[in-house]
Design an enzyme around this catalytic site. Structure first.
Site, PDB file in Angstrom:
ATOM      1  N   ALA A 196       0.839  -1.204   0.000  1.00 46.20           N
ATOM      2  CA  ALA A 196       0.000   0.000   0.000  1.00 46.20           C
ATOM      3  C   ALA A 196       0.870   1.249   0.000  1.00 46.20           C
ATOM      4  CB  ALA A 196      -0.927  -0.012   1.205  1.00 46.20           C
ATOM      5  N   ALA A 197       0.304   2.328  -0.555  1.00 41.61           N
ATOM      6  CA  ALA A 197       1.072   3.568  -0.741  1.00 41.61           C
ATOM      7  C   ALA A 197       1.598   4.135   0.570  1.00 41.61           C
ATOM      8  CB  ALA A 197       0.198   4.602  -1.448  1.00 41.61           C
ATOM      9  N   ARG A 198       0.931   3.840   1.666  1.00 47.14           N
ATOM     10  CA  ARG A 198       1.387   4.399   2.958  1.00 47.14           C
ATOM     11  C   ARG A 198       2.589   3.657   3.522  1.00 47.14           C
ATOM     12  NH1 ARG A 198      -3.306   1.673   3.524  1.00 47.14           N
ATOM     13  NH2 ARG A 198      -3.423  -0.070   5.015  1.00 47.14           N
ATOM     14  N   TYR A 199       2.932   2.504   2.901  1.00 49.76           N
ATOM     15  CA  TYR A 199       4.045   1.706   3.419  1.00 49.76           C
ATOM     16  C   TYR A 199       5.322   1.843   2.592  1.00 49.76           C
ATOM     17  CZ  TYR A 199       0.385  -0.654   6.078  1.00 49.76           C
ATOM     18  OH  TYR A 199      -0.659  -0.934   6.921  1.00 49.76           O
ATOM     19  N   ILE A 200       5.224   2.352   1.398  1.00 46.22           N
ATOM     20  CA  ILE A 200       6.407   2.418   0.529  1.00 46.22           C
ATOM     21  C   ILE A 200       6.819   3.872   0.317  1.00 46.22           C
ATOM     22  CG2 ILE A 200       5.961   0.238  -0.634  1.00 46.22           C
ATOM     23  CD1 ILE A 200       4.667   1.742  -2.898  1.00 46.22           C
TER      24      ILE A 200
END
Length: 872
Positions: A120-124
């Site tokens: 997910a975008a919040r993790y990368i």
């Protein structure tokens, strides 16, 4: 007139001004199609980016502080410029990151090899790469426009100084239009741009991050109608296991395995299991079923699975708001000229900056050293101050490159007293000298702009080229016939009397194992031949004499036939090959007269010619009613030939007397070093003439030798083969190899003692750096070498047969030289001409049998149809 009477007129006017729905649809649809083409699907040629990609990079540049940013934050920043949802922006960021060129990534960004999605975008996290910062951005040369809400500025196109479009590749589908530009190699694009700047032509070919093998013979420079064949790299681990090391572009390990399992379920290939060991590198193990040939299975994997895929490029780009179809070489030329133009603009901008700095430095020096600042001490107004400074500069104005304006005078008034008091004329001169030197260099680069652009590309190659070597190997592929490599997944049966042939007649006579892709050939009692696609049950005519598998490329299958000609009553004999045919068309092998029929028929896979005994009827007037006939006495002709007269008397029966031998001689086998395959089409090098038990000897760079048969399905890695020739057991192999342990060359001579087929035997040391340099089967092999003796080099020749005796194939051998060897080559021995060989044979008393005195050789042409063989 009343108000009510006016209303109908108003209604009529509104109808008159209305637009038909069809017209609205036409205009709106064209607007929508244009928007999708220009704003979503097709990249601009200037920077090779779609709008969403361009806006992402612009947003990342605004956020750039050298640290990684959460992709979720980058998406939010990009939404200020891109009027679409966060999902499309997130997918575009991941796509850019996986190409490993403009964006540095951190975290789980997925894997294009396995098809795994990114986290997910919040993790990368991501940030711009150093390469992107150097070649993509320059606010001074960027053309700007307002964003969709008018609150911000965004670039029309980014001033990219690199063929980014070809490096990354792109794919998009619009309304009635699509584009597919494949990724190309970073280093090859730089080399191609340099060649273009030098005035030379270039031809760049795609390179895929997944590696694999590719045939670009039909690439057509990326235009519509072109095609690329991409194959997985498959290695033979052992006789029971294949390893897939690299996969074709556009596939994943999961999709590839699924295609293999489906092909196995359909019976196209025969495997036990597939194991996916992919981690850092791709590795898919394919375990073969017992008795299955690895070479044939490799061909079958290419023919029936995603181990080979075909890619159709379609290079379409936007130029001046219009879609244009160009070749990749034209795109590279355009980008190269654009880079040169951008470099020129940057130099001109820098030149202007330097001249302004020199101008002000000169003004400052004059203003301070000539104490012009004192002239303004008694001025009471601002205008008087500017006038006094301007008057003080009058003697120096002719030396300036432009007119001194009011803004220059105001800048002089802003110089602080502290700077004036600490002014150092020497440092000021040094600064001006540095500025003048840089200006001189800029002017030199502007005069030699092409050389400057070449150096720019060379600098990019040196800074960012490491690790970007070509991954996809360029190969020429051979054509694989699916019917030849398909596994035998069916059985062929025949009902000869009723004339049915097929895979579903399990209660009838079994013929052979077959594939559901095969064609079958049938010859009936009435002398008719027919070829048809194999089916469950197919009627091919009653009274079948022969049924088998038809191979279009089989040039050795020969039929021996005796038939009765219904018109004359004669027994005719012929030998023929089936040749090319049209499916389901009947071919008459007799003269086609009423009452004609086949009396005797055999199918001979290698042109064998048997001897038969012919029995005439008791009522025949012939003196000899039983006689033998040898099929070897007649030639093989086309299937349409009438044949020769066997006898004019009625035949009672025909019996086989003696099995025959091949009359076609051996098979000339050629090796094509480009594709690494054997063939009989005279492509490549002639290996030799082969009969049934003959073998091929192959020596590899790894130091292995192998004996194989001469099946055309055999595969040899062309880049690994050092020697391939017909195996003759009495020949001696002379080999020179490099020993990785001692870092020196060894020589050995041995005979092949093993007889196992398709098994490799290593005859050099097993060090990982050891390799076979050269090998020869000449009787007196010679090599030339360059020896390094201190600072000197010496060229010498070695007779290998004089250096060492013949020993076992496992022997280590002797050192070739105690000195370092720089170059080593085999000296080609010219083969003696046939005349010289004949002369030498005569000297040794070996002569051919001579013709008897008075004998003649009949060179007259043979009759095509009828030739009487006897007086029967």
């Amino acid at each position: 007139m009343s108000e009510e009477t006016n209303r109908p007129e108003e209604k009529d006017e509104s109808l008159h001004d209305s637009v038909p729905v069809t017209g609205m649809y036409k205009d709106w649809f064209l607007d929508y199609a244009s928007y999708v083409i220009l704003e979503r699907a097709v990249p601009a040629i200037e920077d090779g980016l779609k709008p969403v990609q361009r806006r992402i990079l612009h947003a990342m540049k605004e956020m750039d502080d050298g640290r990684f940013n959460k992709v979720a934050n980058i998406i939010g920043q990009s939404m200020q410029y891109h009027p679409h949802g966060d999902a499309s922006i997130g997918d575009a960021i991941v796509n850019l990151g996986q190409k490993d060129l403009l964006i540095e990534t951190q975290g789980n960004w997925g894997d294009i090899r396995t098809g795994d999605r990114a986290a997910a975008a919040r993790y990368i996290e991501a940030r711009l790469s150093k390469f992107a910062l150097e070649v993509v951005f320059n606010p001074q040369t960027t053309e700007w426009q307002l964003s969709y809400d008018g609150r911000k500025r965004e670039p029309v196109t980014l001033p990219v100084k690199f063929p980014l479009l070809l490096a990354q590749g792109v794919e998009g589908i619009a309304v009635g239009l699509s584009t597919k530009i494949l990724p190309h190699n970073f280093l090859e694009l730089i080399d191609g741009s340099i060649e273009i700047l030098k005035g030379n032509k270039t031809n760049v070919l795609p390179d895929f991050i997944t590696g694999g093998l590719a045939d670009f013979s039909e690439y057509n420079e990326g235009l519509r109608g072109g095609k690329i064949k991409v194959r997985a790299k498959i290695e033979e681990e052992d006789s029971k296991t294949l390893l897939i090391k690299e996969i074709p572009y556009g596939t994943t390990t999961d999709s590839l395995i699924d295609s293999i399992l489906k092909a196995n379920d359909k019976g196209k290939i025969k495997i036990k299991k597939v194991v996916d060991n992919t981690a850092k590198d791709v590795e898919i193990q394919v375990h073969l079923a017992p008795g299955v040939s690895p070479d044939v299975t490799i061909d079958a994997l290419y023919a029936f699975t995603d181990c080979e895929v075909s890619i159709s490029p379609n290079a379409c780009v936007i130029i001046e708001d219009k879609p244009v179809f160009l070749t990749v070489n034209q795109i590279l030329e355009y980008n190269t000229k654009q880079t040169k133009a951008l470099l020129k603009r940057e130099l001109e901008i820098r030149k202007g900056e330097l001249m302004e700095k020199l101008l002000f430095s000169s003004l400052e020096k004059i203003f301070i050293e000539n104490r012009i600042y004192r002239d303004i001490e008694e001025c009471t107004t601002w205008d008087a101050v500017l006038e006094a400074i301007d008057k003080g500069l009058d003697p120096y104005k002719p030396d300036f490159y432009r007119e001194i304006v009011q803004e220059d005078l105001i800048r002089l008034t802003e110089i602080k007293i502290k700077r004036i008091s600490k002014f150092d004329a020497f440092k000021a001169d040094e600064l001006m000298k540095r500025l003048q030197d840089e200006l001189k260099e800029v002017n030199h680069n502007l005069r030699h702009l092409t050389d400057y652009a070449i150096k720019y590309y060379e600098n990019l190659r040196d800074k960012y080229g490491k690790g970007r070597e070509r991954k996809t190997e360029i190969r020429a592929f051979d054509t694989i016939q699916a019917s030849v490599v398909a596994a035998n997944n069916a059985k062929l049966y025949v009902n000869r009397k009723d004339g049915f042939v097929g895979m579903g007649l399990k209660k009838e006579e079994f013929v052979c194992d077959c594939s559901d892709l095969d064609d079958i050939i049938v010859i009936r009692r009435d002398g008719v031949m027919m070829v048809s696609k194999i089916q469950e049950k197919n009627f091919m005519g009653k009274d079948i004499l022969h049924v088998g598998i038809y191979r279009k490329t089989d040039e050795r299958l020969t039929f021996n036939m005796i038939y009765l000609d219904g018109a004359s009553g004669r027994a005719m004999v012929k030998r023929f090959q089936p040749g090319g045919v049209t499916r389901d068309k009947e071919y008459d092998l007799t003269k086609g007269t009423k009452g004609s029929k086949s009396l005797y028929l055999t199918a001979n896979p290698n042109g064998e010619a048997e001897i038969v005994t012919v029995y005439l009827t008791q009522g025949a007037k012939a003196r000899v009613k039983v006689f033998d006939f040898d099929f070897a006495t007649i030639e093989i002709k086309g299937r349409g030939a009438g044949g020769n007269i066997l006898t004019k008397y009625p035949v009672r029966k025909i019996q086989l007397k003696m099995e025959g031998v091949s009359t076609l001689g051996g098979l000339d086998i050629y090796y094509d070093p480009i594709v690494g395959r054997l063939n009989t089409d005279q492509r490549g090098n002639l290996i030799g003439n082969f009969l049934g038990e003959d073998r091929i000897l192959v020596c590899y760079k790894s130091g292995d030798y192998e004996l194989t048969n001469f099946e055309l399905t055999n595969r040899y890695e062309p880049n690994e083969v050092v020697l391939i020739e017909k195996f003759e057991p009495e020949k001696i192999l002379s080999a020179v190899y490099f020993d990785g342990g001692s870092k020196t060359f060894y020589v050995k001579r041995f005979q092949v003692e093993t007889t196992t087929l398709n098994k490799k035997f290593n005859f050099i040391t097993d060090h990982k750096s050891s390799y076979l340099k050269l090998v020869s089967t000449n009787k007196q092999p010679q090599v030339s070498a360059t020896l390094v003796k201190g600072k000197n080099e010496e060229s010498v020749e070695f007779d290998l047969d004089m250096l060492i005796d013949v020993k076992g194939w496992k022997a280590i051998g002797n050192k070739l030289s105690s000195h370092d060897i720089k170059d080593l080559q085999l000296i080609e021995v010219k083969k003696e001409s046939k005349k010289q060989e004949a002369d030498s044979s005569e000297e040794e008393g070996e002569t051919d049998d001579e013709l008897e005195v008075g004998s003649t050789i009949d060179l007259s042409p043979k009759k095509d149809d009828e030739e009487q063989l006897g007086l029967f």
